[in-house]
Design an enzyme around this catalytic site. Structure first.
Site, PDB file in Angstrom:
ATOM      1  N   LYS A 177       1.018  -1.196   0.060  1.00 34.60           N
ATOM      2  CA  LYS A 177       0.146  -0.198  -0.014  1.00 34.60           C
ATOM      3  C   LYS A 177       0.808   1.239   0.148  1.00 34.60           C
ATOM      4  O   LYS A 177       1.468   1.536   0.923  1.00 34.60           O
ATOM      5  CB  LYS A 177      -0.920   0.004   1.384  1.00 34.60           C
ATOM      6  CG  LYS A 177      -1.530   1.183   1.615  1.00 34.60           C
ATOM      7  CD  LYS A 177      -2.304   1.931   0.686  1.00 34.60           C
ATOM      8  CE  LYS A 177      -3.078   3.177   0.923  1.00 34.60           C
ATOM      9  NZ  LYS A 177      -1.898   4.273   1.121  1.00 34.60           N
ATOM     10  N   GLU A 252       5.770  -0.118  13.094  1.00 34.69           N
ATOM     11  CA  GLU A 252       6.713   0.679  13.243  1.00 34.69           C
ATOM     12  C   GLU A 252       5.979   1.954  13.583  1.00 34.69           C
ATOM     13  O   GLU A 252       5.616   2.593  12.401  1.00 34.69           O
ATOM     14  CB  GLU A 252       8.031   0.648  12.055  1.00 34.69           C
ATOM     15  CG  GLU A 252       8.331  -0.694  11.743  1.00 34.69           C
ATOM     16  CD  GLU A 252       9.319  -0.923  12.788  1.00 34.69           C
ATOM     17  OE1 GLU A 252       9.963  -0.180  13.530  1.00 34.69           O
ATOM     18  OE2 GLU A 252      10.069  -2.297  12.648  1.00 34.69           O
ATOM     19  N   CYS A 286      10.456   9.496  12.159  1.00 39.09           N
ATOM     20  CA  CYS A 286       9.904   8.693  13.524  1.00 39.09           C
ATOM     21  C   CYS A 286      10.913   8.945  14.582  1.00 39.09           C
ATOM     22  O   CYS A 286      10.782   9.121  15.581  1.00 39.09           O
ATOM     23  CB  CYS A 286       9.491   7.267  13.147  1.00 39.09           C
ATOM     24  SG  CYS A 286      10.774   6.478  12.452  1.00 39.09           S
ATOM     25  N   GLU A 385       3.794  13.548  19.300  1.00 40.68           N
ATOM     26  CA  GLU A 385       4.930  13.708  18.015  1.00 40.68           C
ATOM     27  C   GLU A 385       3.991  14.797  17.238  1.00 40.68           C
ATOM     28  O   GLU A 385       2.882  14.755  16.848  1.00 40.68           O
ATOM     29  CB  GLU A 385       4.552  12.258  17.323  1.00 40.68           C
ATOM     30  CG  GLU A 385       5.439  12.172  16.036  1.00 40.68           C
ATOM     31  CD  GLU A 385       5.459  11.066  15.379  1.00 40.68           C
ATOM     32  OE1 GLU A 385       4.480  10.492  15.115  1.00 40.68           O
ATOM     33  OE2 GLU A 385       6.563  10.580  14.832  1.00 40.68           O
TER      34      GLU A 385
HETATM   35  P1  NAD Z   1      -0.408   7.206   8.654  1.00 38.01           P
HETATM   36  O1  NAD Z   1      -0.640   6.122   9.800  1.00 38.01           O
HETATM   37  O2  NAD Z   1      -1.593   8.422   8.442  1.00 38.01           O
HETATM   38  O3  NAD Z   1      -0.293   6.490   7.100  1.00 38.01           O
HETATM   39  C1  NAD Z   1       0.736   5.629   6.899  1.00 38.01           C
HETATM   40  C2  NAD Z   1       0.241   4.643   5.823  1.00 38.01           C
HETATM   41  O4  NAD Z   1      -1.025   3.848   6.295  1.00 38.01           O
HETATM   42  C3  NAD Z   1      -0.446   5.333   4.687  1.00 38.01           C
HETATM   43  O5  NAD Z   1       0.209   4.709   3.714  1.00 38.01           O
HETATM   44  C4  NAD Z   1      -1.976   5.403   4.943  1.00 38.01           C
HETATM   45  O6  NAD Z   1      -2.597   5.538   3.577  1.00 38.01           O
HETATM   46  C5  NAD Z   1      -2.069   3.950   5.423  1.00 38.01           C
HETATM   47  N1  NAD Z   1      -3.230   3.901   6.409  1.00 38.01           N
HETATM   48  C6  NAD Z   1      -3.922   4.886   7.074  1.00 38.01           C
HETATM   49  N2  NAD Z   1      -4.892   4.292   7.804  1.00 38.01           N
HETATM   50  C7  NAD Z   1      -4.988   3.164   7.360  1.00 38.01           C
HETATM   51  C8  NAD Z   1      -5.797   2.054   7.901  1.00 38.01           C
HETATM   52  N3  NAD Z   1      -6.964   2.162   8.538  1.00 38.01           N
HETATM   53  N4  NAD Z   1      -5.524   0.674   7.139  1.00 38.01           N
HETATM   54  C9  NAD Z   1      -4.610   0.511   6.530  1.00 38.01           C
HETATM   55  N5  NAD Z   1      -3.668   1.329   6.238  1.00 38.01           N
HETATM   56  C10 NAD Z   1      -3.856   2.836   6.740  1.00 38.01           C
HETATM   57  O7  NAD Z   1       1.079   7.975   8.985  1.00 38.01           O
HETATM   58  P2  NAD Z   1       1.735   9.354   8.279  1.00 38.01           P
HETATM   59  O8  NAD Z   1       1.068  10.573   8.900  1.00 38.01           O
HETATM   60  O9  NAD Z   1       1.553   8.873   6.731  1.00 38.01           O
HETATM   61  O10 NAD Z   1       3.156   8.896   8.493  1.00 38.01           O
HETATM   62  C11 NAD Z   1       3.649   9.690   9.572  1.00 38.01           C
HETATM   63  C12 NAD Z   1       3.867   8.622  10.947  1.00 38.01           C
HETATM   64  O11 NAD Z   1       4.522   7.443  10.467  1.00 38.01           O
HETATM   65  C13 NAD Z   1       4.367   9.194  11.944  1.00 38.01           C
HETATM   66  O12 NAD Z   1       3.742   8.934  13.250  1.00 38.01           O
HETATM   67  C14 NAD Z   1       5.766   8.485  12.167  1.00 38.01           C
HETATM   68  O13 NAD Z   1       6.358   8.486  13.334  1.00 38.01           O
HETATM   69  C15 NAD Z   1       5.580   7.439  11.547  1.00 38.01           C
HETATM   70  N6  NAD Z   1       6.785   6.680  11.031  1.00 38.01           N
HETATM   71  C16 NAD Z   1       7.276   5.459  11.871  1.00 38.01           C
HETATM   72  C17 NAD Z   1       8.566   5.181  11.373  1.00 38.01           C
HETATM   73  C18 NAD Z   1       9.307   4.078  12.224  1.00 38.01           C
HETATM   74  O14 NAD Z   1       9.875   3.290  11.814  1.00 38.01           O
HETATM   75  N7  NAD Z   1       8.802   3.587  13.500  1.00 38.01           N
HETATM   76  C19 NAD Z   1       9.040   5.326   9.991  1.00 38.01           C
HETATM   77  C20 NAD Z   1       8.389   6.304   9.381  1.00 38.01           C
HETATM   78  C21 NAD Z   1       7.372   7.202   9.750  1.00 38.01           C
END
Ligand code: NAD
Length: 488
Positions: A177, A252, A286, A385
């Site tokens: 995705k 993650e 993150c 965050e």
């Molecule tokens: P998000 O959770 O909004 O979205 C991430 C992905 O998940 C997108 O592709 C989105 O379309 C999908 N998604 C959203 N809702 C979903 C659902 N109900 N079911 C399945 N998929 C779904 O996050 P974001 O705002 O795009 O990214 C930022 C976040 O990611 C921050 O919290 C950051 O800390 C975290 N992050 C963590 C790491 C790590 O390795 N720990 C690395 C990078 C980013």
């Protein structure tokens, strides 16, 4: 609708696939707010098709030896190297990253890919001693089936490589995705996998929104392992829903990472690493060092130098700029709102604090590098965050108080301490509640062969990448033989 704006479709069974709904999302250029492309707004049924394609491709792919799979992955690595400039250009355009950062990210993704291609020749099991005479046991790794991989846009090609290569080397087929804000890079990567000889259907891409497109990967029984990188809220939902059907889940999630500056630190080095930790990638990491905890005796000197450093950082997308915009308008607005709340809760903005007004930046989703002091540890910005270039400063008396504050949020992803004392450094590194603890460095993440993941609300205890990622994407089987049973 301008004709020259392209449409980014899904990728199913080795070819582009239009969304069944014929509906599209708009993707904007973070640097100037202009329309960049239209992205397939996939429905549940699009994701179901991608899953079926992965189900159909799984038997033949998983029947290949890991060595052969590794050779095919190595061919994808070569294709990525040949196309590294095009990949980096795409990352830069979609995310608004300066070119050197996009190139660095692409190089990191290639390294990650190379490491896991090599795992094809190292997919080791263990041989085990038995209590029964004539019994010989060993373990093997077997694929789980279809892997549903869900990624955010902050480091898009690195995120794709981070999950795809370990999933494939273990023999799983994949539905990725893609992030709403980084759709084209996923399509470019998919085309490269085909060019390199990956069989059709082994790697599929679904574009669109988390709900409904991504959520099907969580609910559909045909998906055997879900690896999600994203926000803690969505991660919690995934754990709950996938947990009910006992699918394996690797999460993650977010971080609110502390960087501690002790009274015996090299202050200039500490400022250098604090600025990189807080502001690189416009704070969309993150692992961003968003809470800077400083000993009272060096607080004023550190503060002055950090603010001066933040004010010299150059915003923009050209070569040499320090940070670009955040990825979309919604994210920009949410960061600005978090800064306003911090002010109401007693925070003093020392620099930044808003969007730049310079004409070349004003239409983009920029946030000035921002440093805020005076917030209580319980204030919203001290514990939540923001995913933007915003850091809070906190004053402490000693390393015990620093540790207490470092451990005071629900997250536990990375942490750093700056000190010349081995004793303090070791004590802090052992005690801090974080998956990564760094001494005299930034709150940086891992390298391809190092496990990365967090305590508490930063994840669910899994570690990717490193060999630990193989535990996410494979089942361990224990096989035993009895020989010469007549001698028993
Ligand atoms: P998000 O959770 O909004 O979205 C991430 C992905 O998940 C997108 O592709 C989105 O379309 C999908 N998604 C959203 N809702 C979903 C659902 N109900 N079911 C399945 N998929 C779904 O996050 P974001 O705002 O795009 O990214 C930022 C976040 O990611 C921050 O919290 C950051 O800390 C975290 N992050 C963590 C790491 C790590 O390795 N720990 C690395 C990078 C980013």
């Amino acid at each position: 609708m301008p004709n020259n704006i392209s449409y980014i479709p899904n990728w199913i069974n080795g070819q582009e696939a239009q969304p069944k709904t014929a509906s599209w999302l708009d993707k904007f250029n973070p640097h100037n707010g202009e329309l960049l492309c239209h992205v397939a707004d996939s429905s549940e049924s699009d994701t179901q098709c991608a899953i079926q394609s992965a189900v159909d491709a799984f038997p033949a792919w998983s029947d290949l030896t890991p060595v052969k799979r590794g050779q095919i992955l190595a061919d994808i690595v070569s294709a990525m190297k040949r196309n590294a400039d095009a990949l980096a250009d795409c990352v830069a355009l979609e995310t608004g990253k300066p070119p050197q950062d996009a190139k660095g990210e692409t190089g990191g993704a290639i390294l990650q890919a190379e490491y896991f291609a090599g795992e094809g020749m190292r997919l080791y099991g263990r041989s085990l001693a038995s209590g029964m005479p004539g019994k010989y046991s060993h373990t093997v790794r077997q694929p789980r089936g279809v892997a549903g991989l869900i990624v955010p846009a902050n480091t898009p090609i690195a995120n794709i490589a981070w999950k795809t290569f370990p999933a494939l080397i273990c023999g799983n087929s994949v539905v990725l995705k893609a992030a709403e804000d980084a759709p084209r890079i996923a399509l470019l990567f998919a085309r490269l996998t085909k060019e390199a000889g990956l069989p059709d259907g082994v790697f599929n891409v679904i574009q669109g929104r988390g709900q409904p497109a991504g959520a099907v990967l969580v609910t559909d029984e045909r998906v055997n392992v879900i690896s999600f990188t994203g926000s803690t809220g969505v991660g919690r939902w995934i754990a709950e829903v996938a947990g009910k059907r006992l699918a394996r889940v690797s999460l993650e999630l977010g971080g609110k990472n502390p960087l501690v500056v002790c009274d015996d630190a090299d202050i200039d080095q500490a400022v250098h690493w604090a600025a990189l930790s807080a502001f690189s990638n416009a704070g969309q990491r993150c692992a961003a060092g968003s809470r800077i905890i400083v000993f009272r005796t060096v607080y004023e000197e550190f503060k002055e130098k950090l603010v001066a450093k933040a004010q010299t950082l150059k915003l923009g997308v050209s070569a040499g700029c320090d940070l670009g915009p955040v990825v979309n308008k919604r994210q920009q607005q949410s960061i600005l709102a978090a800064i306003e709340t911090a002010k109401k809760q007693g925070g003093r903005v020392l620099c930044g604090g808003g969007a730049p007004t310079a004409p070349d930046l004003a239409q983009g989703y920029y946030i000035q590098p921002t440093v805020i002091e005076g917030l209580a540890p319980s204030a919203e910005l001290s514990c939540k965050e923001v995913f933007g270039p915003v850091a809070t400063l906190h004053l402490v008396a000693d390393v015990e108080e620093a540790l207490k504050l470092a451990n005071a949020t629900e997250y536990g992803l990375t942490a750093a301490i700056h000190t010349r004392s081995v004793d303090r450094a070791m004590w802090f590194a052992q005690k801090v509640r974080a998956g990564m603890a760094n001494v005299n460095l930034g709150t940086y993440g891992s390298e391809p062969h190092m496990p990365f993941g967090g305590f508490g609300a930063s994840g669910n205890g899994t570690r990717e990448p490193g060999v630990e990622a193989l535990d996410v994407y494979s089942e361990l089987k224990n096989i035993s033989f009895l020989v010469r049973p007549e001698q028993l």
